[in-house]
Design a protein around this motif. Structure first.
Motif, PDB file in Angstrom:
ATOM      1  N   VAL A  69      10.084  -2.533  -3.575  1.00 37.69           N
ATOM      2  CA  VAL A  69       9.821  -1.282  -4.191  1.00 37.69           C
ATOM      3  C   VAL A  69      11.441  -0.379  -3.731  1.00 37.69           C
ATOM      4  N   GLY A  70      12.316  -0.775  -3.644  1.00 39.20           N
ATOM      5  CA  GLY A  70      13.920   0.024  -2.898  1.00 39.20           C
ATOM      6  C   GLY A  70      13.628   0.995  -2.224  1.00 39.20           C
ATOM      7  N   ASP A  71      13.358   2.385  -2.408  1.00 44.73           N
ATOM      8  CA  ASP A  71      14.090   3.627  -1.218  1.00 44.73           C
ATOM      9  C   ASP A  71      12.177   4.201  -1.543  1.00 44.73           C
ATOM     10  N   LEU A  72      11.717   3.245  -0.015  1.00 46.32           N
ATOM     11  CA  LEU A  72      10.084   4.137  -0.316  1.00 46.32           C
ATOM     12  C   LEU A  72       9.752   5.176  -0.458  1.00 46.32           C
ATOM     13  N   VAL A  73      11.109   6.125   0.119  1.00 41.85           N
ATOM     14  CA  VAL A  73       9.853   8.189   0.876  1.00 41.85           C
ATOM     15  C   VAL A  73       9.782   8.459  -1.112  1.00 41.85           C
ATOM     16  N   ASP A  74      11.032   8.103  -2.264  1.00 38.23           N
ATOM     17  CA  ASP A  74      10.964   7.912  -3.481  1.00 38.23           C
ATOM     18  C   ASP A  74       9.696   7.749  -4.523  1.00 38.23           C
ATOM     19  N   ALA A  75       9.495   6.333  -3.598  1.00 38.52           N
ATOM     20  CA  ALA A  75       9.070   5.505  -4.221  1.00 38.52           C
ATOM     21  C   ALA A  75       7.320   6.473  -4.422  1.00 38.52           C
ATOM     22  N   GLU A  76       6.901   6.497  -2.552  1.00 41.78           N
ATOM     23  CA  GLU A  76       5.833   6.387  -2.735  1.00 41.78           C
ATOM     24  C   GLU A  76       5.608   8.454  -3.457  1.00 41.78           C
ATOM     25  N   GLU A  77       6.363   9.097  -2.753  1.00 41.70           N
ATOM     26  CA  GLU A  77       6.367   9.936  -3.660  1.00 41.70           C
ATOM     27  C   GLU A  77       5.923  10.405  -5.282  1.00 41.70           C
ATOM     28  N   VAL A  78       6.830   9.647  -6.070  1.00 41.48           N
ATOM     29  CA  VAL A  78       6.504   8.759  -7.319  1.00 41.48           C
ATOM     30  C   VAL A  78       5.125   8.126  -7.949  1.00 41.48           C
TER      31      VAL A  78
ATOM     32  N   ASP B 102      -1.545  -9.859  11.023  1.00 39.22           N
ATOM     33  CA  ASP B 102      -2.389  -8.153  11.797  1.00 39.22           C
ATOM     34  C   ASP B 102      -1.069  -7.698  11.942  1.00 39.22           C
ATOM     35  N   THR B 103       0.291  -7.173  10.630  1.00 43.66           N
ATOM     36  CA  THR B 103       0.918  -6.406  11.212  1.00 43.66           C
ATOM     37  C   THR B 103       1.541  -5.744   9.100  1.00 43.66           C
ATOM     38  N   SER B 104       2.740  -5.346   9.660  1.00 45.70           N
ATOM     39  CA  SER B 104       3.087  -4.392   8.047  1.00 45.70           C
ATOM     40  C   SER B 104       4.783  -4.036   8.611  1.00 45.70           C
ATOM     41  N   VAL B 105       5.141  -4.082   7.201  1.00 48.54           N
ATOM     42  CA  VAL B 105       7.056  -4.111   7.227  1.00 48.54           C
ATOM     43  C   VAL B 105       7.006  -3.250   6.679  1.00 48.54           C
ATOM     44  N   SER B 106       7.947  -2.116   6.277  1.00 53.86           N
ATOM     45  CA  SER B 106       8.735  -1.658   5.486  1.00 53.86           C
ATOM     46  C   SER B 106       9.057  -2.286   3.853  1.00 53.86           C
ATOM     47  N   PRO B 107       8.086  -1.824   2.903  1.00 54.12           N
ATOM     48  CA  PRO B 107       8.740  -2.511   2.155  1.00 54.12           C
ATOM     49  C   PRO B 107       9.619  -2.658   0.819  1.00 54.12           C
ATOM     50  N   GLU B 108      10.399  -2.283   1.004  1.00 47.44           N
ATOM     51  CA  GLU B 108      11.654  -1.031   0.512  1.00 47.44           C
ATOM     52  C   GLU B 108      12.315  -2.465  -0.400  1.00 47.44           C
ATOM     53  N   ALA B 109      12.096  -4.084   0.186  1.00 48.02           N
ATOM     54  CA  ALA B 109      12.321  -5.536  -0.751  1.00 48.02           C
ATOM     55  C   ALA B 109      11.560  -5.949  -1.786  1.00 48.02           C
TER      56      ALA B 109
ATOM     57  N   VAL C 186       0.724  -0.719  -0.358  1.00 47.05           N
ATOM     58  CA  VAL C 186      -0.340  -0.393  -0.228  1.00 47.05           C
ATOM     59  C   VAL C 186       0.472   1.442   0.228  1.00 47.05           C
ATOM     60  N   PHE C 187       0.781   2.199  -0.880  1.00 50.16           N
ATOM     61  CA  PHE C 187       0.833   3.587  -1.260  1.00 50.16           C
ATOM     62  C   PHE C 187       0.206   4.528  -0.543  1.00 50.16           C
ATOM     63  N   GLU C 188       0.391   5.075   0.697  1.00 55.30           N
ATOM     64  CA  GLU C 188      -0.435   6.477   0.834  1.00 55.30           C
ATOM     65  C   GLU C 188       0.997   7.049   1.466  1.00 55.30           C
ATOM     66  N   SER C 189       0.393   8.538   1.860  1.00 54.97           N
ATOM     67  CA  SER C 189       1.471   9.134   2.770  1.00 54.97           C
ATOM     68  C   SER C 189       1.868   9.399   3.572  1.00 54.97           C
ATOM     69  N   GLY C 190       2.922   8.697   3.780  1.00 56.14           N
ATOM     70  CA  GLY C 190       2.946   8.713   5.281  1.00 56.14           C
ATOM     71  C   GLY C 190       2.733   7.787   5.746  1.00 56.14           C
ATOM     72  N   GLN C 191       2.785   7.032   5.060  1.00 48.84           N
ATOM     73  CA  GLN C 191       2.066   5.337   5.819  1.00 48.84           C
ATOM     74  C   GLN C 191       2.219   3.712   5.089  1.00 48.84           C
ATOM     75  N   SER C 192       2.575   4.166   3.601  1.00 52.93           N
ATOM     76  CA  SER C 192       2.958   3.256   3.098  1.00 52.93           C
ATOM     77  C   SER C 192       3.237   2.280   3.868  1.00 52.93           C
ATOM     78  N   ALA C 193       2.962   0.894   3.847  1.00 48.48           N
ATOM     79  CA  ALA C 193       3.605  -0.076   3.669  1.00 48.48           C
ATOM     80  C   ALA C 193       3.099  -2.007   3.105  1.00 48.48           C
ATOM     81  N   LEU C 194       3.741  -2.765   3.617  1.00 42.52           N
ATOM     82  CA  LEU C 194       3.321  -3.981   3.197  1.00 42.52           C
ATOM     83  C   LEU C 194       2.985  -4.618   4.558  1.00 42.52           C
ATOM     84  N   PHE C 195       1.440  -5.169   4.216  1.00 39.11           N
ATOM     85  CA  PHE C 195       0.782  -5.077   5.651  1.00 39.11           C
ATOM     86  C   PHE C 195       0.271  -6.933   4.839  1.00 39.11           C
ATOM     87  N   GLY C 196       0.536  -7.655   5.407  1.00 35.74           N
ATOM     88  CA  GLY C 196      -0.233  -8.627   6.548  1.00 35.74           C
ATOM     89  C   GLY C 196      -1.315  -9.343   6.141  1.00 35.74           C
TER      90      GLY C 196
END
Length: 283
Positions: free
Chosen positions: A141-150, A132-139, A83-93
Motif C-alpha cells: 500500500v505504500g505510505d501506511l499512515v496516509d493509506a489508513e487515514e484515507v 501467527d504474526t503481522s508485518v507492515s503492509p507498505e509493500a 487490515v486497516f484499523e486506526s493505529g493497528q493496520s498491518a498485513l496479518f499472516g
C-alpha cells in the motif's frame, strides 16, 4: 442492537447496488449469535481485475456500551489478511489458533482477505515466517499512515473499498502457476468436507504428498494437514451453531476424527468450550 442486521447499520442500499455481497456464510465466526449483538460484519467481492490478488473484502464495525469489553473469537481461514484499523493496520499472516479480538468503545476495521499465494508476489519474507504474526503492509500500500487515514475516512462501505482497490490496483501482479494451483487446492478442501487426509488430497490433485507439503509451506506457510484440520473444525463449529439435529459421535466420524473425544479436545483447545455446551449456547 444486532449490528449484523440492525437498522442503524451504515450498510445501505446504495452499497449493495454497487458491489456484490459475499453470500456464503463465514464459517470461521465463533458464537455467531453473540457476534450479531456485538458487531456488524459485511463482506464484498472485488472487481474482476483484482481477483488474482483479493478473495474478498470484509468490514467490521462495533459499538460497545461504555465501560464494557467484549471478546470476539474467530477461527481464521488460512489466508493472509491486509487490515486497516486506526493505529493497528498491518498485513496479518495465517493464525494457527483462534484469533481473539477484545472490543470496547466504537470502531471499524476494513480487511482484505488475500488469495492464497498472492503475498509471495509482493514480499521476499517466507510465508512460514508470517504465521501467527503481522508485518507492515507498505509493500502493498505504500505510505501506511496516509493509506489508513484515507481509507477509514472515506465514508460508507463502498467508498472505503473503492479506496482500497484504487490503492492496490497499480501494484497488481499475476500469480505464478504454483500459487494458482495451491489456491485451487485450498478451495477444494474448503468446498469438499469428504477430503479428510493429505493422501486423499494427493490422489485428487495428481501430485505426491511431498509435493503438496512443499508447495503449501511455500505459499500458505502451513502444511496441508493443518489446513484440512482447520476446515473440518470450522465445519464442526458451523454445524453445532445451526438448528439441525445432530449427534456428536456422527459429527466426529463425518469430519474424520477418530472418535468424539478427539473432536472434543480439538474443539475445547480452539473454541474455548466443549462441543455440547457450545451447541446449547447457540440454540
Amino acid at each position: 442492537m444486532n449490528y449484523l442486521n440492525g437498522k442503524d447499520s451504515v450498510l445501505d442500499k446504495s452499497d449493495i447496488a454497487q458491489r456484490r455481497l459475499v453470500r456464503q456464510e463465514p464459517k470461521g465466526m465463533i458464537d455467531p449469535n453473540g457476534a450479531g449483538r456485538r458487531l456488524r460484519l459485511a463482506r464484498y467481492e472485488p472487481h474482476d481485475d483484482l481477483r488474482d490478488l483479493i478473495e474478498h473484502f470484509w468490514i467490521v464495525e462495533w459499538k460497545i456500551e461504555p465501560g464494557l469489553i467484549e471478546e470476539q473469537r474467530v477461527l481464521p481461514y488460512p489466508n493472509a489478511n491486509l487490515v486497516f484499523e486506526s493505529g493497528q493496520s498491518a498485513l496479518f499472516g495465517p493464525v494457527r489458533g483462534a484469533f481473539i479480538k477484545r472490543l470496547s468503545g466504537s470502531g471499524r476495521a476494513v480487511g482484505v482477505r488475500l488469495r492464497i499465494g498472492s503475498v509471495r508476489t509482493y514480499t521476499d519474507v517466507p510465508m512460514a515466517r508470517l504465521v501467527d504474526t503481522s508485518v507492515s503492509p507498505e509493500a502493498l500500500v505504500g505510505d501506511l499512515v496516509d493509506a489508513e487515514e484515507v481509507i477509514l475516512s472515506a465514508g460508507d462501505d463502498h467508498a472505503m473499498i473503492e479506496t482500497v482497490e484504487t490503492l492496490l490496483r497499480p501494484r497488481l501482479r499475476k500469480l505464478d502457476a504454483t500459487a494458482t494451483w495451491v489456491d485451487e487446492m485450498v478451495r477444494m478442501i474448503a468446498a469438499d468436507p469428504r477430503l479428510l487426509t493429505v493422501e486423499h488430497l494427493a490422489q485428487r490433485s495428481g501430485r505426491t504428498v511431498r509435493t503438496l507439503q512443499r508447495a503449501f509451506l511455500a505459499y500458505v506457510g502451513l502444511g496441508p494437514k493443518w489446513i484440512l484440520r482447520r476446515f473440518r473444525l470450522q465445519e464442526a463449529a458451523y454445524r453445532l451453531a445451526g438448528r439441525e439435529p445432530l449427534e456428536l459421535v456422527t459429527l466426529a466420524y463425518e469430519l474424520g476424527y477418530c472418535d468424539q473425544a478427539h473432536l472434543a479436545r480439538d474443539f475445547v483447545r480452539h473454541i474455548g468450550q466443549a462441543p455440547a455446551s457450545y451447541r446449547r449456547s447457540q440454540t
